[in-house]
Enzyme design. Structure first.
Site, PDB file in Angstrom:
ATOM      1  N   GLU A 125     111.115  28.372  53.883  1.00 22.71           N
ATOM      2  CA  GLU A 125     110.322  29.554  54.256  1.00 22.71           C
ATOM      3  C   GLU A 125     111.134  30.832  54.049  1.00 22.71           C
ATOM      4  OE1 GLU A 125     109.902  32.034  58.048  1.00 22.71           O
ATOM      5  OE2 GLU A 125     109.359  29.973  58.533  1.00 22.71           O
ATOM      6  N   HIS A 126     112.411  30.808  54.451  1.00 16.40           N
ATOM      7  CA  HIS A 126     113.281  31.968  54.245  1.00 16.40           C
ATOM      8  C   HIS A 126     113.514  32.230  52.757  1.00 16.40           C
ATOM      9  CE1 HIS A 126     115.318  32.872  58.306  1.00 16.40           C
ATOM     10  NE2 HIS A 126     114.303  32.060  58.569  1.00 16.40           N
TER      11      HIS A 126
ATOM     12  N   GLU B 102     121.031  31.749  62.875  1.00 13.93           N
ATOM     13  CA  GLU B 102     119.801  31.633  63.673  1.00 13.93           C
ATOM     14  C   GLU B 102     119.897  30.447  64.636  1.00 13.93           C
ATOM     15  OE1 GLU B 102     114.933  31.499  63.039  1.00 13.93           O
ATOM     16  OE2 GLU B 102     116.281  31.409  61.304  1.00 13.93           O
TER      17      GLU B 102
END
Length: 418
Positions: free
Chosen positions: A51-52, A128
């Protein structure tokens, strides 16, 4: 009543829209039937990593080009990954929808995933994960899933682990992308000032007419594992989740469970908020929540309290659950909870983003799209006997998992293990 429109292309892509004439914006999302549960242990976190990476540029656009295009029109572009799906979405003025769809399709079809960007984003994901580990009020929920569904893909965190993110290769992520991001796995959802036929034509032009396979999940549902998990951390608060097995997504009692959730811990008038926070002042944050997946579900209660009050809070939560099991809920509670759910549904319908999320998620996960009015009808039909039944289903076994993050030894809560 606003109605949705739905078209399925020969490629397998389904487009669902809901027109809102009273707004000038459109929120559009590309929903892929791909999530954390579809990864192997070795690839844990790949869906979120990907997704990133798809924001990092294509053959014709850099990451800055993508950002500049949306900033120039005051729009937004973002994405999120769940355990069973991934969504890329944008919110723009209606005139800018063609630009948004072109860029979104370019990202999911033509990203280059260059090695330098891959390694840079690997560091971002590891940061993260570290940030998540430093947030005990978030970490406790992941620990609950890990211990509740130990050994099952649904028990793994969406972010993955340091070990898996640190070891995965670019080719593995790219292969996962090409294998899973195919037309049969895609739902395009849009709500706002949108023309359905025009969007269908654009999707047909932007995506391949065929290719790829449908993501068919196999395997057995997770088996719940009650007990106690304690993670010792030098925190100022004890972060607690007491949870149990819930309901799968298509269960007939899912609407009754939503009402029960509201009564127990879903608002300021809920039993837990009133008893734990308002009457006793034991917590700032206390709430219940439910998670529904294709073949399983959980129901949990979270509370953050000072360490010396941790057992008291757990006992109050268990007492309120026992009260619902043994004494039921009152007609006044049922009426108030129905009103709460009804109001929340109607208020959410005023936002194109909320409508898009409802359309995309329902189409992708169940194939059945209910209008707001149809959903309200289902909630209005719930009676006290329905709540008694779902309470027995979810709470009756009393097979709870207690998960705590705080300054405690491993055996501090063993009395709740039975």
């Amino acid at each position: 009543m606003t109605e949705f429109q739905r078209t399925t292309l020969d490629s397998g892509i389904t487009i669902v829209t809901e027109r809102m004439n009273e707004v000038r914006s459109v929120t559009a999302g590309l929903w892929f039937d791909v999530g954390a549960r579809d990864e192997s242990d070795k690839l844990a976190g790949t869906s979120h990593f990907l997704e990133h990476l798809l924001f990092k540029g294509t053959g014709t656009r850099s990451a800055k080009d993508i950002a500049d295009a949306f900033d120039a029109v005051g729009g937004d572009i973002n994405a999120f990954t769940g355990k069973e799906y991934t969504c890329y979405y944008s919110r723009v003025l209606d005139d800018d929808l063609p630009m948004a769809m072109e860029i979104l399709s370019d990202m999911v079809n033509n990203s280059t995933i260059e090695t330098a960007e891959f390694e840079s984003e690997r560091k971002v994901i590891l940061e993260e994960i570290a940030m998540h580990e430093d947030a005990p009020d978030e970490l406790v929920h992941d620990l609950f899933y890990r211990s509740m569904w130990d050994g099952h893909p649904l028990g793994r965190p969406v972010l993955g682990y340091n070990s898996s993110i640190g070891a995965v290769t670019r080719d593995q992520v790219a292969g996962y992308w090409r294998d899973r991001y195919s037309p049969p796995n895609l739902v395009v959802a849009a709500a706002g000032h949108v023309d359905h036929d025009d969007l269908v034509a654009r999707v047909e032009a932007l995506f391949a007419s065929s290719g790829g396979r449908r993501n068919l999940r196999s395997g057995t549902p997770p088996s719940p594992q009650p007990g106690v998990t304690v993670l010792k951390r030098p925190t100022e608060q004890a972060h607690i989740v007491l949870g149990t097995e819930g309901l799968p997504r298509n269960h007939d009692d899912r609407h009754a469970l939503a009402v029960l959730d509201t009564i127990l811990g879903g608002g300021m008038s809920s039993r837990l908020f009133q008893e734990v926070r308002e009457k006793r002042g034991l917590a700032y944050s206390v709430f219940s929540y439910r998670s529904l997946f294709a073949d399983a579900g959980t129901f949990g209660v979270y509370a953050g309290t000072t360490p010396q009050n941790a057992e008291t809070v757990i006992d109050i939560v268990r007492s309120e659950i026992h009260s619902i099991l043994n004494d039921g809920v009152s007609p006044a509670e049922l009426k108030r909870a129905k009103g709460h759910v009804r109001g929340a549904l109607v208020l959410s319908a005023e936002d194109p983003g909320s409508r898009m999320n409802r359309l995309g998620k329902q189409q992708l996960t169940t194939g059945e799209i209910l209008s707001i009015d149809e959903m309200i009808e289902k909630f209005d039909a719930i009676e006290l006997t329905d709540l008694e039944r779902v309470a027995q289903t979810v709470f009756g076994s009393e097979a709870f998992r207690v998960t705590v993050v705080g300054p405690f030894d491993e055996d501090a809560f063993d009395r709740y293990a039975a």
